[in-house]
Scaffold this motif. Structure first.
Motif, PDB file in Angstrom:
ATOM      1  N   LEU A 108       8.997  -9.753 -32.192  1.00  0.00           N
ATOM      2  CA  LEU A 108       8.122  -9.960 -31.042  1.00  0.00           C
ATOM      3  C   LEU A 108       8.314 -11.348 -30.447  1.00  0.00           C
ATOM      4  CD1 LEU A 108       6.010  -8.973 -29.117  1.00  0.00           C
ATOM      5  CD2 LEU A 108       4.241  -9.541 -30.797  1.00  0.00           C
ATOM      6  N   GLN A 109       8.444 -12.351 -31.297  1.00  0.00           N
ATOM      7  CA  GLN A 109       8.692 -13.700 -30.795  1.00  0.00           C
ATOM      8  C   GLN A 109       9.998 -13.738 -30.004  1.00  0.00           C
ATOM      9  OE1 GLN A 109       8.521 -15.784 -34.543  1.00  0.00           O
ATOM     10  NE2 GLN A 109       6.384 -16.419 -34.237  1.00  0.00           N
ATOM     11  N   CYS A 110      10.983 -12.999 -30.463  1.00  0.00           N
ATOM     12  CA  CYS A 110      12.261 -12.935 -29.757  1.00  0.00           C
ATOM     13  C   CYS A 110      12.089 -12.281 -28.387  1.00  0.00           C
ATOM     14  CB  CYS A 110      13.276 -12.154 -30.587  1.00  0.00           C
ATOM     15  SG  CYS A 110      14.904 -12.036 -29.830  1.00  0.00           S
ATOM     16  N   ALA A 111      11.354 -11.169 -28.342  1.00  0.00           N
ATOM     17  CA  ALA A 111      11.135 -10.480 -27.063  1.00  0.00           C
ATOM     18  C   ALA A 111      10.463 -11.404 -26.056  1.00  0.00           C
ATOM     19  CB  ALA A 111      10.289  -9.230 -27.290  1.00  0.00           C
ATOM     20  N   VAL A 112       9.459 -12.148 -26.506  1.00  0.00           N
ATOM     21  CA  VAL A 112       8.771 -13.084 -25.618  1.00  0.00           C
ATOM     22  C   VAL A 112       9.721 -14.190 -25.177  1.00  0.00           C
ATOM     23  CG1 VAL A 112       6.900 -14.771 -25.459  1.00  0.00           C
ATOM     24  CG2 VAL A 112       6.510 -12.563 -26.589  1.00  0.00           C
ATOM     25  N   ALA A 113      10.504 -14.713 -26.111  1.00  0.00           N
ATOM     26  CA  ALA A 113      11.447 -15.784 -25.776  1.00  0.00           C
ATOM     27  C   ALA A 113      12.475 -15.299 -24.767  1.00  0.00           C
ATOM     28  CB  ALA A 113      12.137 -16.291 -27.041  1.00  0.00           C
ATOM     29  N   MET A 114      12.929 -14.063 -24.902  1.00  0.00           N
ATOM     30  CA  MET A 114      13.889 -13.501 -23.953  1.00  0.00           C
ATOM     31  C   MET A 114      13.273 -13.422 -22.554  1.00  0.00           C
ATOM     32  SD  MET A 114      15.295 -10.520 -26.484  1.00  0.00           S
ATOM     33  CE  MET A 114      16.392  -9.659 -25.351  1.00  0.00           C
ATOM     34  N   LEU A 172       6.802  -3.563 -24.450  1.00  0.00           N
ATOM     35  CA  LEU A 172       5.978  -2.456 -24.936  1.00  0.00           C
ATOM     36  C   LEU A 172       6.288  -2.213 -26.409  1.00  0.00           C
ATOM     37  CD1 LEU A 172       6.389   0.087 -21.968  1.00  0.00           C
ATOM     38  CD2 LEU A 172       4.724  -1.769 -22.216  1.00  0.00           C
ATOM     39  N   VAL A 173       5.235  -1.952 -27.196  1.00  0.00           N
ATOM     40  CA  VAL A 173       5.409  -1.779 -28.638  1.00  0.00           C
ATOM     41  C   VAL A 173       4.668  -0.530 -29.103  1.00  0.00           C
ATOM     42  CG1 VAL A 173       5.557  -4.279 -28.911  1.00  0.00           C
ATOM     43  CG2 VAL A 173       3.384  -3.136 -29.369  1.00  0.00           C
ATOM     44  N   THR A 174       5.161   0.053 -30.176  1.00  0.00           N
ATOM     45  CA  THR A 174       4.468   1.196 -30.772  1.00  0.00           C
ATOM     46  C   THR A 174       3.287   0.707 -31.602  1.00  0.00           C
ATOM     47  OG1 THR A 174       5.777   1.209 -32.822  1.00  0.00           O
ATOM     48  CG2 THR A 174       6.668   2.438 -30.917  1.00  0.00           C
ATOM     49  N   GLY A 175       2.379   1.642 -31.902  1.00  0.00           N
ATOM     50  CA  GLY A 175       1.258   1.303 -32.768  1.00  0.00           C
ATOM     51  C   GLY A 175       1.712   0.857 -34.140  1.00  0.00           C
ATOM     52  N   GLU A 176       2.781   1.483 -34.669  1.00  0.00           N
ATOM     53  CA  GLU A 176       3.306   1.095 -35.976  1.00  0.00           C
ATOM     54  C   GLU A 176       3.827  -0.332 -35.944  1.00  0.00           C
ATOM     55  OE1 GLU A 176       3.227   2.643 -38.867  1.00  0.00           O
ATOM     56  OE2 GLU A 176       2.045   4.244 -37.937  1.00  0.00           O
ATOM     57  N   PHE A 177       4.476  -0.693 -34.853  1.00  0.00           N
ATOM     58  CA  PHE A 177       4.965  -2.064 -34.751  1.00  0.00           C
ATOM     59  C   PHE A 177       3.791  -3.043 -34.699  1.00  0.00           C
ATOM     60  CE2 PHE A 177       6.128  -5.914 -32.596  1.00  0.00           C
ATOM     61  CZ  PHE A 177       7.337  -6.247 -33.159  1.00  0.00           C
ATOM     62  N   ARG A 178       2.785  -2.726 -33.910  1.00  0.00           N
ATOM     63  CA  ARG A 178       1.652  -3.641 -33.806  1.00  0.00           C
ATOM     64  C   ARG A 178       0.976  -3.830 -35.166  1.00  0.00           C
ATOM     65  NH1 ARG A 178      -4.111  -3.283 -30.434  1.00  0.00           N
ATOM     66  NH2 ARG A 178      -4.847  -5.287 -31.211  1.00  0.00           N
ATOM     67  N   ARG A 179       0.827  -2.751 -35.926  1.00  0.00           N
ATOM     68  CA  ARG A 179       0.196  -2.861 -37.241  1.00  0.00           C
ATOM     69  C   ARG A 179       1.024  -3.749 -38.165  1.00  0.00           C
ATOM     70  NH1 ARG A 179      -1.838   2.272 -35.957  1.00  0.00           N
ATOM     71  NH2 ARG A 179       0.137   3.315 -36.415  1.00  0.00           N
ATOM     72  N   GLU A 180       2.332  -3.606 -38.097  1.00  0.00           N
ATOM     73  CA  GLU A 180       3.195  -4.412 -38.962  1.00  0.00           C
ATOM     74  C   GLU A 180       3.209  -5.868 -38.539  1.00  0.00           C
ATOM     75  OE1 GLU A 180       5.938  -5.587 -41.872  1.00  0.00           O
ATOM     76  OE2 GLU A 180       4.694  -3.790 -41.722  1.00  0.00           O
ATOM     77  N   CYS A 181       3.235  -6.103 -37.237  1.00  0.00           N
ATOM     78  CA  CYS A 181       3.347  -7.467 -36.720  1.00  0.00           C
ATOM     79  C   CYS A 181       2.017  -8.204 -36.738  1.00  0.00           C
ATOM     80  CB  CYS A 181       3.906  -7.424 -35.298  1.00  0.00           C
ATOM     81  SG  CYS A 181       4.158  -9.043 -34.545  1.00  0.00           S
ATOM     82  N   GLY A 182       0.953  -7.499 -36.385  1.00  0.00           N
ATOM     83  CA  GLY A 182      -0.339  -8.155 -36.282  1.00  0.00           C
ATOM     84  C   GLY A 182      -0.447  -8.989 -35.021  1.00  0.00           C
ATOM     85  N   ASP A 183      -1.506  -9.786 -34.945  1.00  0.00           N
ATOM     86  CA  ASP A 183      -1.755 -10.612 -33.766  1.00  0.00           C
ATOM     87  C   ASP A 183      -1.022 -11.944 -33.890  1.00  0.00           C
ATOM     88  OD1 ASP A 183      -3.437  -8.676 -32.687  1.00  0.00           O
ATOM     89  OD2 ASP A 183      -5.182  -9.478 -33.746  1.00  0.00           O
ATOM     90  N   LEU A 184      -0.492 -12.403 -32.778  1.00  0.00           N
ATOM     91  CA  LEU A 184       0.178 -13.695 -32.733  1.00  0.00           C
ATOM     92  C   LEU A 184      -0.549 -14.586 -31.729  1.00  0.00           C
ATOM     93  CD1 LEU A 184       3.969 -12.704 -32.727  1.00  0.00           C
ATOM     94  CD2 LEU A 184       2.497 -13.265 -34.669  1.00  0.00           C
ATOM     95  N   PRO A 185      -0.613 -15.884 -31.989  1.00  0.00           N
ATOM     96  CA  PRO A 185      -1.316 -16.805 -31.084  1.00  0.00           C
ATOM     97  C   PRO A 185      -0.740 -16.735 -29.668  1.00  0.00           C
ATOM     98  CG  PRO A 185      -0.784 -17.895 -33.163  1.00  0.00           C
ATOM     99  CD  PRO A 185      -0.081 -16.580 -33.187  1.00  0.00           C
ATOM    100  N   GLY A 186      -1.638 -16.658 -28.695  1.00  0.00           N
ATOM    101  CA  GLY A 186      -1.231 -16.676 -27.299  1.00  0.00           C
ATOM    102  C   GLY A 186      -0.793 -15.341 -26.736  1.00  0.00           C
ATOM    103  N   LEU A 187      -0.800 -14.292 -27.559  1.00  0.00           N
ATOM    104  CA  LEU A 187      -0.378 -12.967 -27.105  1.00  0.00           C
ATOM    105  C   LEU A 187      -1.517 -11.974 -27.274  1.00  0.00           C
ATOM    106  CD1 LEU A 187       3.187 -12.723 -28.722  1.00  0.00           C
ATOM    107  CD2 LEU A 187       2.593 -13.546 -26.436  1.00  0.00           C
ATOM    108  N   GLY A 188      -1.594 -11.018 -26.356  1.00  0.00           N
ATOM    109  CA  GLY A 188      -2.595  -9.962 -26.460  1.00  0.00           C
ATOM    110  C   GLY A 188      -1.939  -8.603 -26.316  1.00  0.00           C
ATOM    111  N   TYR A 189      -2.734  -7.557 -26.574  1.00  0.00           N
ATOM    112  CA  TYR A 189      -2.228  -6.188 -26.469  1.00  0.00           C
ATOM    113  C   TYR A 189      -3.145  -5.376 -25.562  1.00  0.00           C
ATOM    114  CZ  TYR A 189       0.532  -7.121 -30.742  1.00  0.00           C
ATOM    115  OH  TYR A 189       1.397  -7.628 -31.678  1.00  0.00           O
TER     116      TYR A 189
END
Length: 210
Positions: A108-114, A172-189
């Motif tokens: 996810l950090q990579c996607a945001v950085a891209m 865009l992310v799947t629910g499974e990805f969100r559960r695995e990744c969790g919340d990151l500072p500065g990002l929302g879903y």
């Protein structure tokens, strides 16, 4: 890809094909063969599909050579970002990339950085010179075939999110990805009202340029 990597990938594919052929035989114990396949190739990965927005419109207006240039420029900008976040680029097909990550947070950090790299690149450029990216992310158990391909439900979902559902500048992310990744500072879903078929839930990541 090095010669050694090609041999490794080819060997994995040959093994899978032999097991599939065995599975097709009359009276084959499919459950046992399936377990062998998962034992050999089953791994948990985060999967990223990327897509450049507006392919058909851009080709129609400016021609295929202009779009090939856009693909080249996007790879020049984005592949270093993938490497920085420990992504493994498995393949490039046209204007799409398939990438896997061991760590969902890094994916996810990579996607945001891209997206931020492209947002900065697009500043001051005319519309036809901008590069707009959509990213789909999934996480789960997949069949990884060497360094050439991955297969699985989350692979399909990430592909649909990145290539079919996503628009320029979206992650865009799947629910499974969100559960695995969790919340990151500065990002929302924000949950999507109509996720792709085969996906229980999907979310749009709210990110801001740097």
């Amino acid at each position: 890809m090095s010669q050694r990597q090609r041999i490794y990938s080819r060997g994995s594919l040959d093994r899978l094909e032999r097991l599939i052929e065995e599975r097709l035989q009359p009276g084959a114990n499919k459950a046992q063969i399936d377990q062998r396949i998962w034992d050999l190739f089953g791994e948990h990965w985060s999967v990223m599909f990327t897509d450049l927005s507006g392919f058909s419109r851009r080709v129609a207006k400016f021609g295929i050579i202009d779009f090939l240039q856009t693909i080249y420029e996007s790879e020049r900008l984005l592949i270093p970002v993938l490497e920085e976040h420990d992504g493994i680029l498995l393949k490039v097909e046209g204007d799409s990339m398939l990438v896997i990550f061991r760590n969902a947070t890094k994916a996810l950090q990579c996607a945001v950085a891209m997206q931020r790299v492209l947002a900065e690149y697009n500043i001051g450029r005319a519309g036809e010179e901008t590069i707009l990216l959509s990213v789909g992310l999934g996480y789960g158990r997949v069949l990884r075939i060497g360094d050439s391909d991955v297969f699985g439900a989350e692979v399909n979902s990430a592909s649909k999110l990145g290539e079919d559902f996503g628009k320029g500048r979206e992650i865009l992310v799947t629910g499974e990805f969100r559960r695995e990744c969790g919340d990151l500072p500065g990002l929302g879903y924000a949950q999507l009202p109509d996720p792709p078929a085969g996906t229980y839930s999907a979310f749009r990541v709210d990110w801001q340029p740097a």
